[in-house]
Enzyme design. Structure first.
Site, PDB file in Angstrom:
ATOM      1  N   HIS A   1       0.659  -0.804   0.231  1.00 40.08           N
ATOM      2  CA  HIS A   1      -0.038  -0.202  -0.378  1.00 40.08           C
ATOM      3  C   HIS A   1       1.210   1.261   0.307  1.00 40.08           C
ATOM      4  O   HIS A   1       1.761   1.218   0.889  1.00 40.08           O
ATOM      5  CB  HIS A   1      -1.163  -0.101   1.406  1.00 40.08           C
TER       6      HIS A   1
ATOM      7  N   LYS B   1     -13.229   5.607   6.107  1.00 40.61           N
ATOM      8  CA  LYS B   1     -14.071   6.507   5.038  1.00 40.61           C
ATOM      9  C   LYS B   1     -15.826   7.439   4.337  1.00 40.61           C
ATOM     10  O   LYS B   1     -15.993   7.525   4.022  1.00 40.61           O
ATOM     11  CB  LYS B   1     -13.503   6.606   3.359  1.00 40.61           C
TER      12      LYS B   1
HETATM   13  P1  PGA Z   1      -7.577  -0.733  -0.561  1.00 40.58           P
HETATM   14  O1  PGA Z   1      -6.297  -0.476   1.211  1.00 40.58           O
HETATM   15  O2  PGA Z   1      -7.414   0.397  -1.207  1.00 40.58           O
HETATM   16  O3  PGA Z   1      -6.231  -1.673  -1.390  1.00 40.58           O
HETATM   17  O4  PGA Z   1      -8.326  -1.773  -0.572  1.00 40.58           O
HETATM   18  C1  PGA Z   1      -7.174   0.689   1.691  1.00 40.58           C
HETATM   19  C2  PGA Z   1      -6.406   0.787   2.910  1.00 40.58           C
HETATM   20  O5  PGA Z   1      -5.343   0.080   2.571  1.00 40.58           O
HETATM   21  O6  PGA Z   1      -6.217   2.277   3.856  1.00 40.58           O
END
Ligand code: PGA
Length: 896
Positions: free
Chosen positions: A135, A563
């Site tokens: 990520h 979110k």
């Molecule tokens: P994703 O992860 O967008 O890959 O689902 C969300 C995050 O870890 O904030």
């Protein structure tokens, strides 16, 4: 604006003073006296103002005098200071938590009457896995992190009282040299990252840290337990298999990841065998050799006269040769030091382990077992058990909407009459179950599928290939983003079936070598999760599969639920979903394994792992837990063997405690607390949704106030910043959402809505009781407190000045600021503190130290963003913005 503990209490750790001084010297030596003086002026006026020094000038911050070139250098200097401050703090163990060591956990459990049998039984059914993902929140280049680690190693020598390194260099000179190199290293990446870079990056942690740290930890645990525990802590990864929103991940990247990681494991074993071969020089003339060892020696093919009487060395030559052959079979080429002997590749890691155990038993047989105490051979056996030939278990991940399309196309091409996409959930389930009731494949090798379907088929086939060649542990899990219903989970089994990873026996019993794992990540999906799992287990073949396996995993997403619903609602729904899932699993006799998808920032589930695991609802941990480790968190927690040992141990201790010694809370209190949380969550949800999703113009306000667009261009990850070409908040990925609010010092995802909810809540006494007695609520408040201390509405107001429609900005920012104040005041009221972080002086100190360094960076960032948006084309402006993002993220520590 940030109201924290009195400034006079801030103390500077001596390492920070030393490193800061050296950095100053480096800046003067390499950047010149003028830059040094400018930097020092800005630094000291900012520090004085933050400390409330009388006469500190707030009008002249010295920023206006910086040319564009000076600005870039200045920002780099502040970024490096933060980097060095982080290093110094990590060494002082700011992150170490009380009660988090394995020994401490054992003492507590034993004092509560937990006997060794119960403990060992728990560990035999446990699985604890940090899962490394790519990520994109790590802003630092690997070269910068490597320099930092070298400095940390040199500082450790200094601590040990050494003036000179083993190579004969003066330690302080060597530190200075590293800082000088850091100063001259480019902090930003020139090139975009590719998936292969991300695989390499994670692999370097596996090689340099995990391969050593884990076997070492097991040795310690074995000693503490008095028994040899099974391999309950393992390593996972997503890199090369997670293609949700990343078009660059495919069958190729999966094969590449397997070969790189697997090759690393095998080369590590080869190296260890080589070292052991030198060490275990036992001659059969001086010792009785057990028959099993003799047999291994005979089979080795090693006929060197010099080793004729050295059965262990001969046996190890044979093992070495077989491992070389395994390397060739799995990686495609010879390892760096090939064997002169011919050997047959090991079919499985168990076969290798069996040979090593033969040697260990042989060593243990003589001399009263003096050579039986593990040592290097014991660690090697442990390594083979936990890392196999794959090193880390690689998961697959894809979005449920992609699976829907793929399955629909497979069905259509196979002549299934119904249009899968047009069917309702019941009809889909029926059709999928029919498909899962036999072994006849749906995919046709000769059909010309769409690019998407061909790609998805290729990756499941590559996964099946990996299981066959690298072992069953190489790939075990398939995660489904945005799971809404049972059909989403069945679709994955239908796809797995096309590659032989799902089969049906003659009597109709299904089996699968991969587990379909739902990821629930919106508030609605979390609320529906218990029903969804109940419906899943109600399907006989699915229940049978889970029962045969003994456990089933459910992944829960922290960022997207935040979110979607805001901080407290997300936390509460995650808690509720986990609690409500536990009895659903208990009803069918299947252990629940929760996989926590969290990041470093509080808006993405960040905060202390120990606290978070311990605060899980009762009966939901059950010894099994997987947690994603991402971005900057990886370097912080696993940057060195020592850090990794602490972090892994913390996870293991928290898991044991949460399972065997969950927080006890009176049933009446629990009911009252839960009711209060439901009310708080509902209220916070209304406020959060009201602002983020129901206010006209909010999207524009957010896009103009924060550096969201600039963040999207950072070269920190291989995947695109958004899943779709849309500017809706719903479609934005959670990382840039959290990241951009952090840069603007609002950190809205970490607290918005909670302030109003706490303020509106009538029974303040109840809130106080929750804050003092309920670890779950304490964790919520502690994380929010950290975020509030890092946010600054005064600085944020300058960002609000970037919004074109100032009337709208005034209203919306006024609302945010008012809410921040409520969060701040209510938190102090509930915890009974006079200032934020009164109860956590170490963290307070760490944050206070950084604040004066962050403010000038924020002000420069705003200035550069203004110039950029006004159309100034100088490339140094864009570079400057990226540097400030990098520096602010480094100083805040948790960026996205
Ligand atoms: P994703 O992860 O967008 O890959 O689902 C969300 C995050 O870890 O904030």
């Amino acid at each position: 604006m940030t109201e924290t503990a009195p400034k006079s209490t801030i103390s500077q750790n001596p390492d920070i003073r030393l490193l800061g001084k050296m950095l100053g010297d480096v800046i003067r030596a390499y950047g010149g006296d003028k830059l040094f003086r400018q930097t020092e002026y800005i630094r000291s006026t900012s520090v004085d103002r933050y400390r409330g020094v009388a006469g500190a000038d707030s009008s002249d911050r010295g920023l206006g005098a910086l040319s564009l070139d000076d600005t870039l250098d200045f920002v780099r200097g502040f970024m490096l200071f933060s980097l060095l401050a982080n290093l110094a703090e990590d060494r002082q163990g700011v992150a170490k938590e009380e009660g988090a060591s394995f020994e401490e956990a054992l003492i507590r459990l034993r004092s509560e009457g937990v006997d060794d049998h119960t403990l060992m039984e728990l560990l035999s059914n446990s699985l604890i896995v940090p899962v490394l993902t790519a990520h994109p929140t790590e802003v630092r280049r690997k070269s910068i992190i490597d320099h930092k680690n070298r400095i940390a190693a040199l500082m450790a020598m200094r601590d040990a009282g050494r003036d000179v390194t083993p190579d004969g260099d003066n330690v302080d000179d060597a530190i200075y040299r590293q800082i000088a190199l850091l100063w001259q290293t480019r902090p930003l990446r020139n090139e975009k990252l590719f998936v292969a870079d991300e695989i390499e990056n994670a692999r370097s942690y596996m090689q340099q840290v995990f391969l050593t740290a884990l076997p070492k930890l097991y040795m310690r645990w074995e000693k503490a337990l008095g028994h040899r525990p099974p391999g309950f802590v393992r390593l996972g990864t997503w890199i090369g298999g997670d293609r949700d929103g990343n078009p660059f991940v495919n069958a190729e990247t999966l094969r590449y990841a397997m070969a790189r990681d697997g090759g690393t494991a095998i080369r590590h074993y080869l190296e260890q065998i080589h070292i052991l071969g030198a060490e275990i020089s036992i001659s059969s003339r001086n010792s009785d050799t057990p028959a099993a060892v003799m047999e291994l020696a005979e089979r080795s093919g090693d006929t060197a006269p010099s080793r004729a009487d050295e059965p262990y060395r001969r046996a190890m030559s044979g093992i070495y040769a077989r491992l070389c052959a395994t390397h060739v079979a799995l990686v495609g080429d010879q390892p760096p030091r090939p064997s002169a002997l011919a050997g047959e590749a090991y079919a499985t890691p168990d076969d290798l382990r069996a040979d090593l155990v033969t040697l260990a038993n042989g060593l243990a047989a003589g001399g009263g077992g003096a050579l039986s105490t593990g040592g290097a051979l014991g660690r090697l056996i442990r390594a083979v058990e936990i890392f196999g030939f794959h090193l880390a278990t690689l998961d697959l991940r894809q979005n449920s909407v992609v699976h829907e399309r793929v399955v629909a196309e497979l069905m259509k091409a196979a002549g299934v009459e119904a249009d899968y996409l047009a069917l309702d959930e019941d009809a889909r389930v029926k059709l999928l179950l029919a498909e899962l009731s036999h072994n006849r494949p749906l995919a046709d090798e000769w059909h010309d599928y769409s690019e998407e379907t061909a790609k998805e088929l290729a990756i499941v086939r590559a996964a099946a290939w990996a299981q066959k060649h690298y072992g069953a542990g190489a790939i075990t899990t398939y995660n489904i983003s945005q799971t809404e219903s049972v059909s989403d989970m069945l679709e994955v089994y239908v796809m797995a079936k096309q590659a032989g990873m799902y089969r049906v026996a003659e009597d109709g019993t299904p089996s699968a070598t991969i587990m379909s794992v739902p990821l629930f990540e919106t508030i609605a999906d979390l609320q529906a999760a218990p029903e969804t799992m109940k419906a899943f287990f109600a399907l006989e073949p699915m229940r049978a599969l889970a029962q045969a396996r003994g456990h089933q995993e459910v992944m829960i997403g922290y960022s997207d639920s935040n979110k979607d619903g805001g901080y407290i609602t997300s936390t509460w729904e995650l808690y509720q979903a986990s609690s409500a899932l536990a009895p659903v699993f208990a009803d069918v006799g299947v252990s629940m394994q929760l996989f926590h998808g969290r990041g470093g920032a509080v808006g993405r589930g960040g905060g202390s792992a120990f606290g978070a695991i311990k605060a899980q609802p009762k009966d939901t941990v059950q010894g099994r837990i997987r947690i994603t480790e991402q971005g900057e968190v990886i370097a912080a927690k696993y940057g060195t063997v020592d850090n990794a040992v602490t972090s892994l141990e913390t996870m293991a201790s928290a898991t044991m405690l949460a399972t065997l010694s969950p927080d006890k809370i009176d049933a009446g209190d629990e009911a009252r607390f839960r009711a209060a949380m439901s009310e708080l969550s509902a209220s916070a949800f209304r406020h959060y949704r009201g602002l983020v999703y129901e206010t006209d113009g909010f999207r524009q306000f957010f896009r103009q106030m924060t550096p969201i667009n600039e963040i999207a261009t950072l070269k920190i990850g291989s995947r695109p910043a958004s899943r779709k070409a849309s500017d809706a908040i719903e479609d934005l990925r959670a990382i840039p959402w959290v990241f951009s609010w952090a840069q603007a010092r609002v950190m809205l995802p970490g607290w918005y809505g909670t302030g109003q909810a706490l303020d509106d809540f009538a029974d303040k006494g109840l809130l106080k009781a929750m804050a003092s007695e309920w670890s779950y609520f304490q964790t919520i408040l502690a994380n929010m407190e950290m975020v509030l201390a890092k946010s600054d509405m005064g600085i944020a107001s300058h960002y609000a000045g970037l919004v074109e429609d100032q009337a709208m900005a005034g209203t919306l920012f006024g609302q945010i600021k008012g809410s921040w104040q409520k969060a701040h005041d209510s938190l102090l009221d509930a915890t009974g503190q006079a200032h934020l972080l009164d109860a956590n002086p170490a963290l307070n100190n760490s944050i206070q130290l950084r604040l004066p360094y962050i403010e000038p960076l924020n002000l420069l960032q705003i200035e550069l963003m203004k110039r950029h948006r006004a159309g100034e084309a100088d490339p140094r402006i864009g570079e400057g913005i990226q540097l400030t993002i990098n520096a602010i993220a480094t100083a805040l520590r948790n960026s996205g």
